[in-house]
Scaffold this active site. Structure first.
Site, PDB file in Angstrom:
ATOM      1  N   HIS A  70       0.812  -1.222   0.000  1.00 33.27           N
ATOM      2  CA  HIS A  70       0.000   0.000   0.000  1.00 33.27           C
ATOM      3  C   HIS A  70       0.846   1.273   0.000  1.00 33.27           C
ATOM      4  O   HIS A  70       0.727   2.085  -0.915  1.00 33.27           O
ATOM      5  CB  HIS A  70      -0.995  -0.044   1.161  1.00 33.27           C
ATOM      6  N   HIS A  94       3.807   6.787   5.525  1.00 32.83           N
ATOM      7  CA  HIS A  94       2.607   7.517   5.974  1.00 32.83           C
ATOM      8  C   HIS A  94       1.729   6.766   6.978  1.00 32.83           C
ATOM      9  O   HIS A  94       1.028   7.375   7.764  1.00 32.83           O
ATOM     10  CB  HIS A  94       1.777   8.012   4.775  1.00 32.83           C
ATOM     11  N   GLU A  98       0.597   5.678  12.480  1.00 34.74           N
ATOM     12  CA  GLU A  98      -0.816   5.362  12.699  1.00 34.74           C
ATOM     13  C   GLU A  98      -1.007   3.877  13.081  1.00 34.74           C
ATOM     14  O   GLU A  98      -1.764   3.558  13.972  1.00 34.74           O
ATOM     15  CB  GLU A  98      -1.582   5.696  11.405  1.00 34.74           C
ATOM     16  N   ASP A  99      -0.298   2.987  12.377  1.00 30.85           N
ATOM     17  CA  ASP A  99      -0.640   1.564  12.469  1.00 30.85           C
ATOM     18  C   ASP A  99       0.412   0.662  13.104  1.00 30.85           C
ATOM     19  O   ASP A  99       0.194  -0.538  13.192  1.00 30.85           O
ATOM     20  CB  ASP A  99      -0.923   1.006  11.059  1.00 30.85           C
ATOM     21  N   ASP A 161      -3.218   8.394  -0.983  1.00 31.03           N
ATOM     22  CA  ASP A 161      -3.617   7.329  -0.059  1.00 31.03           C
ATOM     23  C   ASP A 161      -5.071   6.942  -0.326  1.00 31.03           C
ATOM     24  O   ASP A 161      -5.424   5.780  -0.477  1.00 31.03           O
ATOM     25  CB  ASP A 161      -3.448   7.865   1.374  1.00 31.03           C
ATOM     26  N   ASP A 281     -24.493  16.911 -23.552  1.00 29.72           N
ATOM     27  CA  ASP A 281     -23.050  16.763 -23.726  1.00 29.72           C
ATOM     28  C   ASP A 281     -22.621  15.322 -23.474  1.00 29.72           C
ATOM     29  O   ASP A 281     -21.560  15.054 -22.961  1.00 29.72           O
ATOM     30  CB  ASP A 281     -22.268  17.738 -22.848  1.00 29.72           C
TER      31      ASP A 281
HETATM   32 MN    MN Z   1      -2.690   4.605   3.990  1.00 25.01          MN
END
Ligand code: MN
Length: 735
Positions: A70, A94, A98-99, A161, A281
């Protein structure tokens, strides 16, 4: 490069094969970066990859891929945007804070403050997004905006992301899929649009649409499916024809075509409530030329060969959109009656339209930097707006509203940039500079030419305001302003002038009354008594009292005068101005929220009749004027002066209407006509016959009606009467 793999691993497939696959992808990424940025710091990239790979080692994505795939994809998207190595490194890292077990302090000490700052910005946004609070969306958006003003690369990573998450959304459960898709449509796609990143915006929208509204998506897919072959044939034929025409003119341009995007079709169908056949259109072609001059040649040629649809031609080359987008749009009808939307732009414009802010990333002597970009001003303004109004929901509305407001950029002679709403004039500019300059502005010098202050400005204009001591705003200015700031200031000025006048008038009126009381009734009051008594009728300021009696807002009736002169049995003094009987009746006919004492008049242009949909228009001098809802004279007025009004259904009254009826000149027409009105219980006020030619005459009739339904019936019968050629409604004031 060393990759420690000491942790337990639960990844599908052979660990070493996966490690090999991912490392291979990393080197491909590095290669891509070196292609556009040969002096990129590859040590930084390698270090970022090894830390990220280690941190995510025992994690998998919902699709069972190793997690590191990812961040690699996100970094790859940023490399496609040709961003600097700091962004690429931060993209690889990134999700680490967070993880995983890594903290932001770890990242700061390993990579320094710049990379760390960006990673922290992305982490903060992610944390908020997971909140399930009612205001989560507004909160997310706010965080994004604030993070972006720190470093715009935060949002570029966040967009990449989101893009990758959306591309792999299929692996998630339906509920989560829908929520993410919704959030993407509501927040991320508009931000990408605002940054001019057309390509990402389109992908975010198209995929999110598929997941958030699967039924509508399928329906539109089917509808397009049946037309696809036909459409592509038509487009290919048209492309060849256009190509040939352009070649004859010596213009070499690339021509692409496409069927309108499903999400755009969906929005259009929903907004206009129409059938897919009516989307004019649906078939679109794009001509990408070498120069701006060529663009205009192409559009001229197209308009000459085919019939352009009125109102569909837009020149975003002369007037770029606020996100920097440039192109010329038009819609034409070809010989076989099929409509095509055509966009014409240069290669550079095409690049900006696709990449937006990312196209402004520059490299000079090995250093990368973002060109000072006007688009970022928007974010700074948003922060200010948020300081003024911290309510998240209102902030979201403001943001969404602002996403579609179109702006222009003009310059002061010293080169300072002033942002204005599209359609702004020199008056708006003057007020944007300073209220005093606005109030005293007399003329403007635009691009070195003296022009009227009412002149509409364009992006890029250099504007200087000429002031005069005795100049002052007038009511007419309001028609020539686009910004709420200018409008507010003009109205404030006019209100103050009006107040001054009314105070003077009130003073004169009051001294007359004092004289009268002194002379007739030998009563006088001193200043203190006067002040005290005014308080009893809720006036703390004498000036306000003078203003109100001067403007007739306060009527000096028996009761009021009784209080002021401390007389229980007050003397009969006729107020100077009473509402006439007729006005009273008019007022009774209409219900107006919030206005107890406003003059009501009916507009002469449309003569609204009870039962018809109506709107009130607040005038400064004539009170509230009632128009029919669709009256053309309301079309260009300011919306904030339009007031919701209703007919007073309980009040019974009649209204006069006038008709001219052209009839054949046979005997008895007059009585036929008058019988119709009589049958519908309407009183004829006047009826005359006037010969026009030998065989026809005009019956002029005015009659009273009590409701528009009654009028419709009468009109129907007039029209259906044998011998009637034409029935014309006249204005009341017309002869
Ligand atoms: Mn991510």
């Amino acid at each position: 490069m060393i990759i420690s793999c000491t942790r337990n691993v639960d990844i599908q497939g052979d660990l070493y094969y996966i490690l090999y696959k991912m490392i291979k992808r990393f080197f491909e990424l590095q290669e891509k970066v070196l292609n556009y940025h040969p002096k990129a710091n590859t040590e930084l990239l390698k270090k970022a990859y090894s830390v990220a790979a280690d941190a995510h080692m025992n994690q998998t994505r919902a699709d069972k891929e190793a997690y590191i795939s990812h961040p690699l994809s996100v970094a790859g998207i940023l490399a496609d945007m040709k961003l600097d190595e700091i962004s690429i490194a931060a993209a690889l890292l990134h999700d680490v804070v967070e993880d995983t077990d890594y903290t932001i302090e770890d990242i700061n000490s390993l990579f320094g403050k710049e990379v760390g700052g960006i990673v922290w910005g992305v982490t903060k946004i992610s944390k908020i997004s997971d909140l399930d609070a009612e205001n989560a969306q507004a909160e997310t958006l706010k965080k994004i905006i604030i993070a972006m003003t720190g470093d715009v690369r935060v949002i570029l990573i966040k967009l990449a992301d989101r893009l990758h998450n959306i591309l792999t959304l299929g692996a998630l459960k339906e509920e989560k899929r829908k929520r993410i898709a919704r959030e993407t449509l509501d927040i991320y796609a508009p931000i990408a649009a605002r940054l001019g990143m057309g390509k990402i915006k389109v992908t975010l929208e198209d995929i999110s649409f598929q997941y958030s509204c699967p039924e509508e998506y399928d329906k539109i897919t089917r509808e397009i499916g049946v037309r696809e072959e036909w459409a592509n044939q038509k487009l290919e034929k048209f492309r060849k024809e256009l190509k040939k025409n352009l070649r004859e003119l010596g213009i070499s341009g690339d021509i692409e075509y496409r069927i309108k995007r499903k999400f755009s079709i969906y929005k259009k169908l929903k907004k206009q409530n129409i059938d897919i056949e009516k989307v004019y259109d649906l078939l679109a072609l794009r001509v990408v030329t070498k120069s701006v001059a060529d663009c205009y040649v192409v559009i001229g040629e197209v308009h000459q060969r085919y019939t352009p649809l009125p109102g569909r031609w837009r020149d975003f080359i002369a007037h770029p959109r606020n996100n920097g987008y440039q192109s010329i749009h038009t819609t034409i009808i070809s010989g076989d009656g099929i409509k095509y939307e055509i966009q014409v732009r240069t290669k550079e414009m095409h690049k900006i339209a696709e990449e937006g802010i990312a196209a402004h990333w520059k490299y000079k002597e090995g250093i990368s930097f973002l060109e000072n970009d006007q688009r970022l001003n928007w974010f700074r303004e948003m922060i200010d707006a948020h300081k003024e109004n911290p309510d998240p929901e209102e902030f979201l509305n403001l943001l969404k509203g602002d996403l579609i407001v179109k702006e222009i950029y003009v310059f002061t002679p010293k080169g300072k940039v002033v942002n204005l709403k599209i359609g702004s004039t020199a008056i708006d500019f003057a007020y944007a500079i300073h209220t005093e300059i606005g109030d005293k502005c007399y003329g403007a010098i635009v691009n070195e030419h003296m022009v009227s202050i009412k002149k509409t400005l364009n992006s890029g204009d250099v504007v200087e305001i000429v002031t005069r001591k005795n100049a002052s705003p007038s009511l007419g200015w309001l028609k020539h302003t686009a910004t709420s700031k200018a409008r507010k200031k003009i109205l404030t000025f006019l209100q103050q002038e009006e107040n001054k006048k009314n105070i003077e008038k009130g003073k004169r009126l009051w001294s007359k009354i004092l004289r009268e009381y002194k002379k007739k009734y030998k009563i006088r009051i001193d200043d203190n008594e006067f002040r005290d008594r005014l308080r009893k009728i809720h006036y703390n300021e004498i000036e306000t009292f003078f203003r109100d009696i001067g403007s007739n807002k306060k009527v000096l009736d028996k009761k009021t005068l009784g209080v002021i002169f401390n007389e229980v049995e007050a003397f009969e003094i006729t107020p100077k101005k009473v509402r006439s009987k007729k006005r009273d009746q008019l007022y009774r006919m209409i219900r107006v929220d919030g206005y107890q004492d406003i003059d009501v008049k009916f507009a002469k242009c449309c003569n609204p009749i009870k039962g018809e949909k109506i709107k009130g228009f607040i005038t400064l001098k004539r009170g509230l004027v009632i128009h029919r809802e669709n009256c053309s004279s309301l079309r260009n007025v300011m919306q904030d002066r339009i007031k919701k009004v209703e007919w007073n259904e309980e009040a019974e009254f009649s209204q006069l209407v006038k008709y001219d009826i052209i009839v054949s000149d046979k005997p008895g027409m007059l009585s036929l006509i008058s019988n119709i009105t009589a049958k519908h219980e309407s009183n004829i006020k006047k009826i005359e016959n006037e010969a026009i030619t030998q065989n026809s005459s005009k019956i002029k009739i005015s009659f009273e009606i009590s409701h528009v339904d009654q009028l419709k019936e009468i009109y129907k019968e007039f029209s259906a009467t044998k011998g009637v050629f034409q029935v014309l409604r006249k204005r009341i004031s017309e002869k």
